[in-house]
Every structure is written in structure tokens, then in C-alpha cells.
Motif scaffolding. Structure first.
Motif, PDB file in Angstrom:
ATOM      1  N   SER A 375      75.458  -0.768  37.222  1.00 54.19           N
ATOM      2  CA  SER A 375      76.287  -0.861  38.269  1.00 54.19           C
ATOM      3  C   SER A 375      75.875   0.088  39.469  1.00 54.19           C
ATOM      4  CB  SER A 375      77.666  -0.114  37.573  1.00 54.19           C
ATOM      5  OG  SER A 375      78.843  -0.377  38.429  1.00 54.19           O
ATOM      6  N   GLU A 376      75.449   1.357  39.317  1.00 58.37           N
ATOM      7  CA  GLU A 376      74.981   2.269  40.068  1.00 58.37           C
ATOM      8  C   GLU A 376      73.868   1.630  40.980  1.00 58.37           C
ATOM      9  OE1 GLU A 376      74.213   5.789  37.831  1.00 58.37           O
ATOM     10  OE2 GLU A 376      76.564   5.864  37.223  1.00 58.37           O
ATOM     11  N   TYR A 377      72.877   0.893  40.269  1.00 64.91           N
ATOM     12  CA  TYR A 377      71.901   0.068  41.095  1.00 64.91           C
ATOM     13  C   TYR A 377      72.494  -1.144  41.845  1.00 64.91           C
ATOM     14  CZ  TYR A 377      67.644  -2.658  41.889  1.00 64.91           C
ATOM     15  OH  TYR A 377      66.963  -3.369  42.476  1.00 64.91           O
ATOM     16  N   MET A 378      73.282  -1.545  41.239  1.00 67.41           N
ATOM     17  CA  MET A 378      73.948  -2.646  41.975  1.00 67.41           C
ATOM     18  C   MET A 378      74.470  -2.515  43.528  1.00 67.41           C
ATOM     19  SD  MET A 378      77.244  -4.050  42.994  1.00 67.41           S
ATOM     20  CE  MET A 378      78.376  -3.331  41.786  1.00 67.41           C
ATOM     21  N   GLU A 379      75.147  -1.141  43.527  1.00 68.13           N
ATOM     22  CA  GLU A 379      75.604  -0.346  44.687  1.00 68.13           C
ATOM     23  C   GLU A 379      74.525  -0.538  45.750  1.00 68.13           C
ATOM     24  OE1 GLU A 379      77.700   2.881  44.282  1.00 68.13           O
ATOM     25  OE2 GLU A 379      78.858   2.500  42.596  1.00 68.13           O
ATOM     26  N   ARG A 410      82.194  -6.201  46.842  1.00 64.76           N
ATOM     27  CA  ARG A 410      82.170  -5.244  45.558  1.00 64.76           C
ATOM     28  C   ARG A 410      82.513  -3.812  46.186  1.00 64.76           C
ATOM     29  NH1 ARG A 410      76.372  -3.707  46.728  1.00 64.76           N
ATOM     30  NH2 ARG A 410      76.346  -4.186  48.883  1.00 64.76           N
ATOM     31  N   SER A 411      82.682  -3.002  44.946  1.00 66.52           N
ATOM     32  CA  SER A 411      83.069  -1.421  45.141  1.00 66.52           C
ATOM     33  C   SER A 411      81.950  -0.817  44.908  1.00 66.52           C
ATOM     34  CB  SER A 411      84.182  -1.137  44.072  1.00 66.52           C
ATOM     35  OG  SER A 411      83.883  -1.254  42.881  1.00 66.52           O
ATOM     36  N   GLN A 412      81.711   0.360  45.601  1.00 62.42           N
ATOM     37  CA  GLN A 412      80.481   1.340  45.333  1.00 62.42           C
ATOM     38  C   GLN A 412      81.008   2.610  45.184  1.00 62.42           C
ATOM     39  OE1 GLN A 412      79.613  -0.596  49.241  1.00 62.42           O
ATOM     40  NE2 GLN A 412      77.317  -0.728  48.523  1.00 62.42           N
ATOM     41  N   TRP A 413      81.494   2.856  43.884  1.00 63.95           N
ATOM     42  CA  TRP A 413      82.251   4.086  43.701  1.00 63.95           C
ATOM     43  C   TRP A 413      81.333   5.096  43.240  1.00 63.95           C
ATOM     44  CZ3 TRP A 413      86.859   5.235  45.329  1.00 63.95           C
ATOM     45  CH2 TRP A 413      87.592   4.141  45.208  1.00 63.95           C
ATOM     46  N   PHE A 414      79.957   4.845  42.949  1.00 66.69           N
ATOM     47  CA  PHE A 414      79.084   6.028  42.751  1.00 66.69           C
ATOM     48  C   PHE A 414      78.554   6.707  44.101  1.00 66.69           C
ATOM     49  CE2 PHE A 414      74.429   7.329  41.674  1.00 66.69           C
ATOM     50  CZ  PHE A 414      74.810   8.129  40.867  1.00 66.69           C
ATOM     51  N   HIS A 415      78.232   5.905  44.834  1.00 65.44           N
ATOM     52  CA  HIS A 415      77.593   6.170  46.207  1.00 65.44           C
ATOM     53  C   HIS A 415      78.524   6.856  47.145  1.00 65.44           C
ATOM     54  CE1 HIS A 415      74.036   4.397  44.617  1.00 65.44           C
ATOM     55  NE2 HIS A 415      73.537   4.997  45.165  1.00 65.44           N
ATOM     56  N   ASP A 416      80.234   6.769  46.776  1.00 65.88           N
ATOM     57  CA  ASP A 416      81.026   7.406  47.417  1.00 65.88           C
ATOM     58  C   ASP A 416      80.841   8.776  47.495  1.00 65.88           C
ATOM     59  OD1 ASP A 416      83.481   8.776  48.244  1.00 65.88           O
ATOM     60  OD2 ASP A 416      84.629   6.593  47.910  1.00 65.88           O
ATOM     61  N   PRO A 417      80.415   9.457  48.693  1.00 64.16           N
ATOM     62  CA  PRO A 417      80.146  10.996  48.276  1.00 64.16           C
ATOM     63  C   PRO A 417      81.234  11.845  48.047  1.00 64.16           C
ATOM     64  CG  PRO A 417      80.291  10.188  50.717  1.00 64.16           C
ATOM     65  CD  PRO A 417      80.449   8.974  49.895  1.00 64.16           C
ATOM     66  N   TRP A 418      82.453  11.422  48.092  1.00 60.76           N
ATOM     67  CA  TRP A 418      83.745  12.153  47.508  1.00 60.76           C
ATOM     68  C   TRP A 418      84.508  11.909  46.075  1.00 60.76           C
ATOM     69  CZ3 TRP A 418      83.028  15.606  51.047  1.00 60.76           C
ATOM     70  CH2 TRP A 418      82.600  15.454  52.331  1.00 60.76           C
TER      71      TRP A 418
END
Ligand code: 6YU
Length: 498
Positions: A375-379, A410-418
Motif C-alpha cells: 500500500s505504501e508503494y502504491m502511494e 486513492r488515499s496516501q496516509w503513509f506519505h502524509d507527513p503528519w
């Protein structure tokens, strides 16, 4: 009692809002929220896809019934559909697994007969229930939920399915792989091999059939924020460092240093930043640093990624009553929930799609779910790449080469810095003590220093409802109440004894 205490809340997610709301209602008038981003809500984030409302973060009220504060507030603000309010809905106890109507598709392009899969589902749910019964007592047969499930399925399948033909038996084991991927999403983990068997049962469910907010989850956030005095929240104000024990004096012992160079002094600070953020930034976020036992719990608890991929179609390709679509890979009868080559085959981790209902409200929109490093790669991929891969996937599983989505988001929660991920889970080696350590204020008990300088709220600090919105709300209220009862039973730091 000092209503003059100066209280700063870091983070305007639902736990920070709940804490500030409680304090303001109790009469405290020096309460400020500092939020890193330009919006309130944190992991509650309602967006649109075409004309449809979609939730990028929290989706459901898990267990909407009397003991769920989110349900009670949503009901009070008039935010729910009538059927969510019925006593029957509130009484339904589904143990965290709503009885959705499924469609199963396989990687060879066939719609599977659900009857063939049900025995595997039944066995899996039995094992999930058994996994939650270990209660951290030590001496569990396996370290992780994943190991326990694999080992037990092997044994039980050999006995219960011995007269079943080899193809159906293999298909059921492939379906178990799919169910492990579902659990990765539910638990917000890369693999069920990382979820501690002893601590899995710490999570508790509430009765009630999960429901959604017809106008979006952010309606709850807006209602609460509207009851705070205007100017309570400062946006685009990331906090860089909390200096506690800042002064020998009893007054304003905490100094909050912001990224823009501003400094704010306070009597108390309530920290609500996500566990993912804490893991990454604890060493610079606190001066003096966190005590070791607290730091170790921050490190031990798990915080993984679960993302959504919304896909809209002109017309449905699933059954009219279908609520969830499971994608079963026919080469996964070894019960795996991780892909061997993330870059090439990340899409195999997507377990399937939930269908947004009712159709009159959402159109033909489904939500794909994908957890873990895949999922983190998908981001990191472009929206076009994600769209292409999802389209190929659906064409392969349906055997229909013409299906084409209208829109994808899509969401990108892993790369959300906060946020740095989605939500917390009890990793191998965790126990109830870690959640206790997470919520313990600074300075710790027994210290002669000014008490309750730094308090901790947020989903990862709830002893049994971590990873949820209701858990987060309860932690915000808990820390507000801690301060309220402190002042109702002691002399205030800003009002030294005469
Ligand atoms: C729920 C659901 N749901 C899906 C997805 C996600 C989550 N959850 P916040 O992060 O909100 O706030 C912190 C703020 O701090 C934020 O605004 C930051 O910008 C700010 N900040 C950070 N650093 C800062 C700094 N330095 N300075 C200033 N500000 C700073 N929960 O009830 N129903 O359907 C889902 C789902 C994709 C990502 C969810 C769900 C989790 C909730 O969203 C989450 O817990 C709360 O919103 C967190 O609020 P908060 O205030 O703590 O933090 C058996 C068993 C299994 C165990 N698990 C089962 C439970 C299943 C959980 N399911 C979730 C599923 C979905 C679909």
C-alpha cells in the motif's frame, strides 16, 4: 478550581477537538488548538469523487450503540440515517465483522460459488475469535495471529476437509490468504505475522451494525468545532518541540516551540499527534526526551498503513445485492498475506472492494482496500499508473476485457507527513502495559515536579478502542477530565497558595 489554566492542544483531529470541547464546556477559557495542516479532522477526511461523497479516512461508526460516544453525538446532531437509530441496529452484535453480502471472483476470471468458500470463512472467523481469547497471559502457542491461523487451518483442514476434492480445498486455502489480507486492512498492519497473538484480544468491539455519515464523517467535526469559541484553532502551525519542565517556577512550566519560530507558554499541553508521527519524531518533539518506558511502548506498538482506492463505474458489474467483492488469487494456497515482489505485484495485496450503498446516494462506486508495504508503494505511483493497474485487475478477475472505470481516487496516509500511516495495532511483544504507558502524563507519578505538564490523547492511547474514532474521542475526554479533576481537587499552579 482554576478556569484560568492555559491549555494547549497539539493536533486538531477528533481527539484534540474532543479534549478542547470538554474543557471549554467545563468553563476553561484559555484553550487553544495548534494544528499542522490547513484543516480540522486529521484522519477523518471527507472528499468528493465526481458528485459522490467519499471518506479518505474513517468510514464507519464501529458499533453504533449507547456506549459509543460517536454514535451518541452523531444522533444528537441529527447526522444519521433513521435505520442506524433503530433499536434493532443498535442491538446487533457482529463482533467487528458485519455480515455483508459477498461476491467472490478468482484470478482465472471466474465468479466463484460462495457456497464453496463459506466453510473457509467459518473456519477463519472461528480462529479470529480464538485469537482474541489469549489475553496476553504468555505461553501462547504462537507469537503472531498469522502464525496461529496458518498452523490451525492446516490441521483443521486436514481433518474437516479430507473428503473434499483437491481443487475446492486449494481454493479454500487461497480464500484464507484473501481473508488474511482483509485482516491486514482491519488491523492496519503489513502482515498478520506482525500482530501479537497475546495482545490481539485487547481490542474490544461494541454492539451495533456499523453505519456511515450520509453527509460525510466531517459533519461531526464541523459540529464540534462550531461549539468552540472562534479563534480556538490555529491552522498551519506545526509544533516542533514541547519543552516541559521549562521553568523552576510553578507558572507556565511548558513552552511549545512551533516550526515558524513562535513560542507559546502554557500550564498544560495535550499531545494528540498520531503514533506514526511520534515514532518518527519523538527524539526532537520532547525536551527533555520521553522517559524510557514510554519511549519503548511508542516503539513496541504497531502503526501500519491501510489505504483506499475509490473506483467509479458507469454501470455495476457486481450483483445488485452485493456489498463486498473478494478477489481470490488461485496461486496463493500457502496462506500468504504478503507479496514476494512489491514493485511488480503490489496489487495482489488489495483484498477486494466494498460497494458504497445505497446506490441512489453514491452511484456505482466501490472502495478498494490495500494494507502494508504494498500500500505504501502504491502511494508512490502516479494516479494513471494506479488506474491502469486496477483496471487490469478488474478485467482479469471478471474475465471482461472492456470494463473501464470512470474515475479513481486513492488515499496516501503513509506519505502524509503528519500521520505517517493509518492507525495502531498491538504488534508482537505488546501488552496492556504499553497502552497504559502511552497515556501516562509527564512528569510521571511520584515526581516532585509540577504535575500534568504533558498529557497524551489520540487513538493509540486507548486501552481497548485504539484504531477507532470512538477510541480517539474517549481519550480526548479522558485527558480533559484529568485536568478538570486535578483543578477541582487541588490548588492551581497559576494561583500559588497565599
Ligand atoms: C473508525 C473507521 N477507518 C480508515 C483509514 C484511516 C483511519 N479509522 P488524528 O490523526 O485524526 O489527529 C491528529 C492531528 O495532529 C492531525 O490533524 C495532524 O495533522 C496533527 N498533527 C500531527 N503532527 C502535528 C504537529 N507536529 N503539530 C501540530 N499538529 C500536528 N476509525 O472508527 N471507523 O471506519 C475507520 C479508517 C484509511 C486512516 C480509519 C477508522 C481510524 C480513525 O480515523 C482514527 O482512529 C481517528 O480519526 C484518530 O483521531 P486522532 O485525533 O487520534 O488522530 C479485531 C480487531 C482489530 C482491531 N482494529 C479494528 C478496528 C478497525 C479500525 N478500522 C478502521 C477502518 C476504517 C475503515
Amino acid at each position: 478550581m482554576s478556569l484560568k489554566a492555559k491549555i494547549v492542544v497539539i493536533g486538531c483531529g477528533i481527539s484534540g477537538i474532543a479534549a478542547a470541547h470538554r474543557l471549554v464546556k467545563a468553563g476553561y477559557h484559555q484553550v487553544w488548538i495548534l494544528e499542522a495542516t490547513a484543516r480540522s479532522g486529521g484522519r477523518i477526511k471527507t472528499c468528493t469523487l465526481g458528485d459522490n461523497i467519499v471518506e479518505m479516512g474513517a468510514n464507519w461508526i464501529h458499533g453504533p450503540s449507547e456506549k459509543n460516544p460517536v454514535f451518541c453525538m452523531a444522533r444528537q446532531y441529527g447526522l444519521l440515517d433513521p435505520e442506524a437509530l433503530t433499536p434493532e441496529n443498535q442491538a446487533m452484535d457482529v463482533g467487528g465483522h458485519p455480515p455483508w453480502v459477498p461476491n467472490f471472483f478468482s484470478s482465472s476470471g471466474r465468479k466463484l460459488n460462495a457456497e464453496d468458500i463459506y466453510p473457509a470463512q467459518e473456519m477463519f472467523f472461528e480462529l479470529m475469535y480464538e485469537s482474541s481469547e489469549f489475553e496476553s497471559e504468555g505461553g501462547e502457542p504462537w507469537a503472531s495471529v498469522g502464525d496461529f491461523v496458518r498452523s490451525e487451518v492446516q490441521q483443521r483442514a486436514a481433518e474437516k476437509w479430507k473428503d473434499i476434492d483437491a481443487t475446492t480445498r486449494s481454493l479454500r486455502l487461497c480464500a484464507i490468504s484473501n481473508m488474511l489480507k482483509v485482516e491486514c486492512c482491519v488491523n492496519g498492519t503489513h502482515s498478520m505475522d506482525q500482530v501479537g497473538l497475546g495482545a490481539f484480544g485487547l481490542y474490544k468491539t461494541l454492539p451495533g451494525l456499523d453505519c456511515t455519515f450520509p453527509g460525510g464523517y466531517e459533519d461531526l467535526v464541523q459540529n464540534l468545532i462550531s461549539e468552540l469559541p472562534s479563534g480556538s484553532v490555529t491552522y498551519n502551525r506545526p509544533v516542533r518541540c514541547v519543552h516541559w519542565n521549562n521553568t523552576e517556577k510553578r507558572e507556565n512550566p511548558v513552552m511549545i516551540e512551533c516550526d515558524d519560530g513562535e513560542s507559546i507558554t502554557a500550564d498544560h499541553v495535550i499531545v494528540t499527534v498520531p503514533l506514526g508521527y511520534l515514532k518518527k519524531h519523538h527524539s526532537t518533539l520532547f525536551r527533555p526526551p520521553l522517559p524510557l518506558h514510554k519511549l519503548h511502548s511508542v516503539q513496541r506498538l504497531g502503526f501500519g498503513t491501510n489505504n483506499k482506492i475509490f473506483v467509479e463505474f458507469d454501470s455495476p458489474w457486481w450483483d445488485a445485492d452485493c456489498e463486498v467483492i473478494y478477489l481470490v488469487w488461485e496461486d496463493e494456497d500457502v496462506m500468504v498475506d504478503q507479496v514476494p515482489d512489491v514493485q511488480r505485484s503490489w496489487i495482489k495485496k488489495l483484498f477486494g472492494f466494498t460497494v458504497l450503498k445505497p446506490t441512489e446516494r453514491y452511484g456505482h462506486v466501490m472502495c478498494g482496500w490495500i494494507a502494508g508495504h504494498e500500500s505504501e508503494y502504491m502511494e508512490t505511483l502516479s494516479e494513471q499508473e494506479v488506474t491502469h493497474t486496477v483496471t487490469q485487475l478488474i478485467r482479469r478477475f471478471t474475465g471482461n476485457p472492456t470494463i473501464a472505470p470512470r474515475r479513481v481516487l486513492r488515499s496516501q496516509w503513509f506519505h502524509d507527513p503528519w500521520t505517517c500511516g493509518s492507525y495502531s495495532y498491538p504488534a508482537i511483544g505488546c501488552s496492556a502495559q504499553d497502552l497504559d504507558n502511552m497515556m501516562e502524563p509527564l512528569p510521571t507519578k511520584g515526581s516532585l515536579l509540577q504535575p500534568l505538564q504533558v498529557l497524551f490523547a489520540g487513538e493509540a492511547t486507548h486501552p481497548c478502542y485504539y484504531s477507532t474514532v470512538h477510541g480517539a474521542v474517549l481519550t480526548g475526554w479522558r485527558e480533559a477530565d484529568r485536568l478538570i479533576s486535578h483543578y477541582s481537587s487541588s490548588i492551581s499552579p497559576s494561583e500559588p497558595p497565599k
